[in-house]
Write an enzyme that holds these catalytic residues in place. Structure first.
Site, short mmCIF file in Angstrom:
data_model
loop_
_atom_site.label_atom_id
_atom_site.label_comp_id
_atom_site.label_asym_id
_atom_site.label_seq_id
_atom_site.Cartn_x
_atom_site.Cartn_y
_atom_site.Cartn_z
N ASN A 1 -83.31 92.46 91.73
CA ASN A 1 -84.66 92.60 92.27
C ASN A 1 -85.09 94.04 92.49
O ASN A 1 -86.28 94.33 92.55
CB ASN A 1 -84.82 91.77 93.54
N GLU B 1 -73.91 88.73 92.47
CA GLU B 1 -73.93 90.12 92.94
C GLU B 1 -73.09 90.20 94.21
O GLU B 1 -73.35 89.49 95.18
CB GLU B 1 -75.39 90.55 93.18
N HIS C 1 -74.28 87.04 96.25
CA HIS C 1 -75.64 86.56 95.97
C HIS C 1 -75.72 85.89 94.61
O HIS C 1 -75.46 86.51 93.58
CB HIS C 1 -76.61 87.75 96.03
N SER D 1 -81.07 86.55 100.03
CA SER D 1 -81.72 87.32 98.96
C SER D 1 -82.37 88.59 99.47
O SER D 1 -82.44 89.58 98.75
CB SER D 1 -82.81 86.47 98.30
P1 NAD Z 1 -83.08 75.70 101.67
O1 NAD Z 1 -84.18 75.71 102.67
O2 NAD Z 1 -83.22 74.89 100.43
O3 NAD Z 1 -81.74 75.19 102.41
C1 NAD Z 1 -81.33 75.61 103.66
C2 NAD Z 1 -80.31 74.61 104.20
O4 NAD Z 1 -79.76 75.13 105.41
C3 NAD Z 1 -80.89 73.23 104.53
O5 NAD Z 1 -80.05 72.23 104.00
C4 NAD Z 1 -80.89 73.20 106.05
O6 NAD Z 1 -80.70 71.89 106.62
C5 NAD Z 1 -79.71 74.09 106.37
N1 NAD Z 1 -79.72 74.69 107.70
C6 NAD Z 1 -80.75 75.00 108.49
N2 NAD Z 1 -80.32 75.57 109.64
C7 NAD Z 1 -78.98 75.59 109.57
C8 NAD Z 1 -77.96 76.04 110.45
N3 NAD Z 1 -78.24 76.60 111.61
N4 NAD Z 1 -76.69 75.87 110.04
C9 NAD Z 1 -76.38 75.32 108.85
N5 NAD Z 1 -77.31 74.89 107.98
C10 NAD Z 1 -78.59 75.03 108.34
O7 NAD Z 1 -82.77 77.21 101.34
P2 NAD Z 1 -82.20 77.89 99.98
O8 NAD Z 1 -83.31 78.11 99.05
O9 NAD Z 1 -81.00 77.14 99.54
O10 NAD Z 1 -81.79 79.32 100.56
C11 NAD Z 1 -80.64 79.49 101.36
C12 NAD Z 1 -80.19 80.94 101.28
O11 NAD Z 1 -79.91 81.25 99.91
C13 NAD Z 1 -81.23 81.96 101.75
O12 NAD Z 1 -80.59 83.00 102.42
C14 NAD Z 1 -81.85 82.45 100.44
O13 NAD Z 1 -82.32 83.78 100.54
C15 NAD Z 1 -80.67 82.39 99.51
N6 NAD Z 1 -81.03 82.27 98.08
C16 NAD Z 1 -81.95 81.36 97.64
C17 NAD Z 1 -82.28 81.29 96.28
C18 NAD Z 1 -83.29 80.29 95.75
O14 NAD Z 1 -83.69 80.43 94.59
N7 NAD Z 1 -83.69 79.28 96.50
C19 NAD Z 1 -81.63 82.15 95.37
C20 NAD Z 1 -80.65 83.05 95.84
C21 NAD Z 1 -80.38 83.10 97.19
#
Ligand code: NAD
Length: 298
Positions: free
Chosen positions: A192, A153, A141, A120
């Site tokens: 954003n 996106e 995204h 993000s």
């Molecule tokens: P999260 O913390 O819920 O999940 C992260 C996952 O990655 C976990 O399951 C963890 O075990 C795993 N992980 C950790 N290290 C790792 C590695 N080295 N290799 C593989 N997996 C690994 O995070 P999230 O909220 O799902 O966010 C993940 C990405 O998505 C981020 O870049 C975030 O910016 C983006 N994002 C999040 C949202 C949101 O609303 N949460 C929205 C859009 C984009």
């Protein structure tokens, strides 16, 4: 669509949604996470999506199970990507985690594989070199709750090849997203870039005591016809996220108005457990917030 086998790296909040949506739309999906425990959690997250798919999209149990069957789970990266046409990275928003991940991925993935990041706030150019294949790397995204908030996106960095941008646009559509092209790298993408300054402006009107929550929201809603004002949107985003954004701004700019805003959000909202819609109260009380009342706009 020439992509068939998709690997999703990271089965957290977004990764589990992306993996299921992609499988539900007919692709073979391999979900990669760091260990069996993380994979078990990802499976549980996906199972928990079922009532939402049923309620929001009206799908049957069978359709959900069909989707689930196209998923496999793997904690060995080279196994997880060995047939991948596309890897969607959704691992933590931490450069020290993403950079080594891309270095490793670049080594073990077949040459044909395209990589996309769901980050993000971090820009793809930051990781392009680590991937070892900058032309085959870009951002895709998603928004949380991707089955209904279905924006995708699609953003290039300066080295992304047009052909791979086009393929990812096509893939995003194939999994039911509205694909939104960004031809140049832009922090915050489109959404954003619009939303954050808008929400900041509303919060500053409040902290400077120019006006109050209801008046500010009412102004926006009446004048533009929007169904929600900035404070109602902040309740959906969550006050904790708003607080983190403002705190970073206070540190970066040293401006008093942002410092006062940090203090206000902390003492009046965070310390009182008013974290937004999810906790039943933020700027408004839920499930029947004042801005939805019949007379609010009068
Ligand atoms: P999260 O913390 O819920 O999940 C992260 C996952 O990655 C976990 O399951 C963890 O075990 C795993 N992980 C950790 N290290 C790792 C590695 N080295 N290799 C593989 N997996 C690994 O995070 P999230 O909220 O799902 O966010 C993940 C990405 O998505 C981020 O870049 C975030 O910016 C983006 N994002 C999040 C949202 C949101 O609303 N949460 C929205 C859009 C984009």
């Amino acid at each position: 669509m020439d992509f068939k086998n998709i690997t999703v790296a990271g089965g957290g909040v977004l990764g589990s949604q992306i993996a299921f949506q992609t499988a539900y739309k007919g692709f073979n999906v391999n979900l990669y996470d760091i260990n069996d425990e993380a994979l078990a959690k990802a499976k549980e997250r996906i199972t928990n999506l079922k009532p939402y798919y049923k309620a929001d999209l009206g799908i049957t149990d069978e359709a959900f199970e069909e989707g689930f069957k196209r998923l496999s789970f793997n904690s060995d990266l080279s196994e997880a990507v060995k047939d991948a046409d596309l890897v969607i990275e959704a691992i933590p928003e931490v450069p020290k985690i993403k950079t080594p991940f891309y270095e490793e991925l670049g080594k073990v993935a077949p040459e044909k594989t395209v990589f996309v990041t769901n980050s993000s706030t971090l820009l793809p150019s930051q990781f392009a070199e680590a991937t070892g294949r900058p032309g085959k790397f870009l951002a895709l995204h998603f928004a949380n709750e991707i089955w209904k908030n279905n924006t995708a996106e699609v953003m290039k960095h300066a080295g992304t090849e047009q052909v791979n941008f086009d393929r990812v646009m096509e893939f995003a559509k194939a999994i039911g997203m509205v694909a939104l092209p960004l031809q140049k790298e832009q922090p915050g993408y489109i959404l954003n870039s619009l939303l954050v300054p808008f929400l900041d402006a509303a919060e500053l009107l409040l902290v400077k005591e120019v006006s109050d929550v209801h008046t500010i929201d009412k102004t926006w809603m009446i004048a533009t016809g929007a169904p929600m004002g900035p404070f109602a949107i902040l309740d959906v985003v969550g006050i904790t996220t708003a607080y983190n954004i403002v705190r970073a701004k206070a540190e970066a700019t040293g401006k008093d108005e942002f410092k006062q805003l940090v203090e206000l959000l902390k003492t009046e909202y965070i310390d009182k457990g008013k974290l937004g819609r999810e906790t039943g109260e933020g700027f408004y009380k839920y499930p029947n917030p004042a801005f939805m009342e019949k007379d609010f706009l009068k």
